[in-house]
Design an enzyme around this catalytic site. Structure first.
Site, PDB file in Angstrom:
ATOM      1  N   THR A 161      60.664 -28.566  40.273  1.00  0.00           N
ATOM      2  CA  THR A 161      61.829 -28.280  41.789  1.00  0.00           C
ATOM      3  C   THR A 161      62.679 -28.829  41.298  1.00  0.00           C
ATOM      4  O   THR A 161      63.219 -30.108  40.121  1.00  0.00           O
ATOM      5  CB  THR A 161      61.282 -29.182  42.467  1.00  0.00           C
ATOM      6  N   HIS A 162      64.118 -28.691  41.375  1.00  0.00           N
ATOM      7  CA  HIS A 162      65.144 -28.696  40.919  1.00  0.00           C
ATOM      8  C   HIS A 162      64.830 -27.470  39.895  1.00  0.00           C
ATOM      9  O   HIS A 162      66.190 -27.814  38.488  1.00  0.00           O
ATOM     10  CB  HIS A 162      65.776 -29.598  41.233  1.00  0.00           C
ATOM     11  N   SER A 283      68.290  -3.475  22.604  1.00  0.00           N
ATOM     12  CA  SER A 283      69.413  -3.430  22.463  1.00  0.00           C
ATOM     13  C   SER A 283      69.819  -2.512  21.476  1.00  0.00           C
ATOM     14  O   SER A 283      69.661  -2.486  20.268  1.00  0.00           O
ATOM     15  CB  SER A 283      70.564  -5.033  22.110  1.00  0.00           C
ATOM     16  N   LYS A 289      66.213  -7.945  20.009  1.00  0.00           N
ATOM     17  CA  LYS A 289      66.114  -7.562  21.246  1.00  0.00           C
ATOM     18  C   LYS A 289      65.300  -7.145  22.019  1.00  0.00           C
ATOM     19  O   LYS A 289      64.958  -5.844  21.625  1.00  0.00           O
ATOM     20  CB  LYS A 289      67.853  -7.315  22.018  1.00  0.00           C
ATOM     21  N   ASN A 291      64.573  -6.803  26.186  1.00  0.00           N
ATOM     22  CA  ASN A 291      65.339  -7.529  27.338  1.00  0.00           C
ATOM     23  C   ASN A 291      64.134  -7.243  28.312  1.00  0.00           C
ATOM     24  O   ASN A 291      64.288  -5.980  28.945  1.00  0.00           O
ATOM     25  CB  ASN A 291      66.450  -6.300  27.389  1.00  0.00           C
ATOM     26  N   GLU A 296      65.780  -7.421  36.042  1.00  0.00           N
ATOM     27  CA  GLU A 296      66.920  -7.591  36.052  1.00  0.00           C
ATOM     28  C   GLU A 296      67.976  -6.499  36.914  1.00  0.00           C
ATOM     29  O   GLU A 296      68.316  -6.421  38.402  1.00  0.00           O
ATOM     30  CB  GLU A 296      67.948  -7.563  34.603  1.00  0.00           C
TER      31      GLU A 296
END
Ligand code: ARG
Length: 475
Positions: A161-162, A283, A289, A291, A296
């Site tokens: 939570t948070h 990348s 990388k 990704n 996204e």
């Protein structure tokens, strides 16, 4: 597409000047409404059958129209059909071609209808077909999530939570939370389909028609479950498109939440899951990388769909009855919403699921890094509530128990140890109610297994919930 302005339009009778060339292109919708050609042809065939049924067309005229329209359908599907901007839209392109092919009978097809009820009918038929395709993709994604939940029913992770470690949960429970959101989306889609599947045909331009039409006949032919009850509303209502786009916005909002979690979880900082290479990209500059482009992009596409909802609702706001040309602007946002939703669901269903490999093995595209998730749950004092509940069971009031555990956590923070790593005597300095059996509740397995009720995170509950979810999908 032909740009010529020499094609004769069906409405030039009262005109003395040709249309300005730019106005012709500006007002045309054929560039984007031609994708409804199948629905337009089916709608016309049903209309012709109805006109013959009530005696407005002869059976010979009806048959010539049906044959002509089916030939045009084949022509379009073979890529041979020449679309013309001068003929404005899908409706006039097809009608003109019909007349060229079959002569006078073709000119009678438009009896008792208008492009206003025709376009509203086409859009609804098109959307209805797409809703069925979307519902199937949604089901595929739900199945993938339920399968994953079952495979990982015992896998422990920290619940947040948070975005702060809260209590241990199971990964399967988390996947089923996603499925709950999608299940509501599936139910909402079924409801939305009912209003989409309502027939405007017969409203004609706005006031109905003087011919003795049989709207029940046409509705049966086209599989509509209801008929628009008011001709003015029939030609102007686009609520169904707004409703679908609102539906899609909620779905994409949910998918953006899944995406956000997958992106976080696949980062080096969390390292909870690995998304298989087939769903990631690299990348061009940083060789290390990998990704999470798919989540996204889906997160990004949620903005696009919510934008379409804003377009459509603003398009309709303040429009007087009945049809206005503004309504031509309904198609691009609606079509792009459909395409976007279908793409997002398809890629997610594949990514969250497993596929057979050429070598005969089966590969699941989300691999769960159990050790990392377990370690993260252990590190965050996630069993603190379990200790408080333990004290309550020993007769300590909950508020006092909360205070006691808070002090124990403070010691843990200071000495960099989890509660389960403390000695019994250390814990006992905070409360005399603590006994050696406390360590049973401080384990992660003990913590999740204890939440053994409907909707809880216990592995047993997760398995039962997955089974129920599967039955609901089948039902
Ligand atoms: N292309 C138009 C549309 O998409 C079809 C209806 C045109 N009706 C008219 N009265 N101009 O809305």
């Amino acid at each position: 597409m032909s740009e010529k302005t020499t094609v004769e339009k069906p409405w030039t009778g009262r005109f003395t000047e040709p249309t300005n060339a730019f106005v012709e292109a500006f007002t045309a919708s054929v560039g984007f409404d031609q994708r409804m050609y199948r629905q337009d042809i089916h709608g016309s065939i049903a209309h012709a059958r109805m006109l013959a049924h009530v005696g407005v067309l002869t059976t010979a005229e009806r048959d010539a129209i049906i044959t002509g329209l089916n030939d045009i359908l084949a022509e379009i599907e073979s890529g041979a059909f020449q679309w013309s901007i001068a003929l404005e839209d899908v409706h006039m392109n097809i009608e003109k071609r019909l007349t060229d092919r079959i002569g006078d009978a073709g000119k009678k097809l438009h009896t008792g209808r208008s492009r206003n009820d025709q376009v509203a009918t086409d859009v609804r038929l098109y959307l209805r077909d797409e809703i069925d395709a979307i519902a199937a993709e949604l089901k595929r994604l739900q199945t993938a999530l339920i399968d994953l939940a079952e495979r990982e029913a015992d896998t422990i992770m920290p619940g947040f939570t948070h975005l702060q470690t809260a209590q241990p949960i199971t990964f399967g429970h988390h996947m089923l939370a996603w499925n709950e959101m999608l299940q509501r989306d599936a139910e909402r889609l079924i409801d939305c389909r009912k209003r989409v599947n309502t027939m405007p045909l017969g409203s004609a331009a706005l006031a109905g028609t003087t011919y003795p039409i049989d709207r029940e006949f046409t509705a049966r032919e086209l599989g509509f479950e209801r008929i628009c009850g008011n001709s003015l509303d029939g030609v102007s209502d686009r609520d169904f498109a707004i409703e679908f786009t609102a539906w899609a916005s909620i779905l994409l909002m949910h998918m953006s939440r899944f995406s956000e979690e997958l992106i976080l979880w696949s980062s080096q900082q969390f390292a909870f899951v690995d998304i298989s290479d087939a769903f990631c990209t690299g990348s061009s500059i940083m060789p290390q990388k990998k990704n999470p482009d798919v989540p996204e992009l889906v997160r990004g596409k949620s903005g696009r769909v919510i934008g379409h909802l804003m377009s459509l609702i603003t398009l309709m706001k303040s429009q007087p009855l009945a049809y206005n040309k503004d309504n031509q602007e309904d198609k691009e946002p609606l079509f792009d919403t459909i395409d976007t939703v279908k793409g997002c669901l398809r890629v997610y269903a594949d990514m969250m699921g497993c596929t057979d490999q050429p070598d005969g093995t089966r590969k699941c595209h989300i691999s769960v890094k159990k050790d990392n998730m377990r370690e993260a749950a252990r590190r965050g004092f996630s069993t603190a509530t379990d200790l408080a509940d333990y004290l309550v069971r020993k007769g300590v009031p909950f508020r006092d128990a909360h205070e006691i555990v808070g002090k124990a956590v403070a010691l843990g923070v200071k000495t960099q140890r989890d509660l389960s790593e403390m000695k019994l005597e250390e814990l006992q300095q905070f409360s005399a109610a603590i006994d050696a059996d406390v360590f049973d509740v401080l384990t992660l397995e003990g913590s999740v297994a204890a939440r053994n009720h409907l909707g809880g995170t216990a592995p047993e509950q997760v398995r039962a919930a997955a089974k129920a979810a599967r039955a609901r999908l089948a039902g």
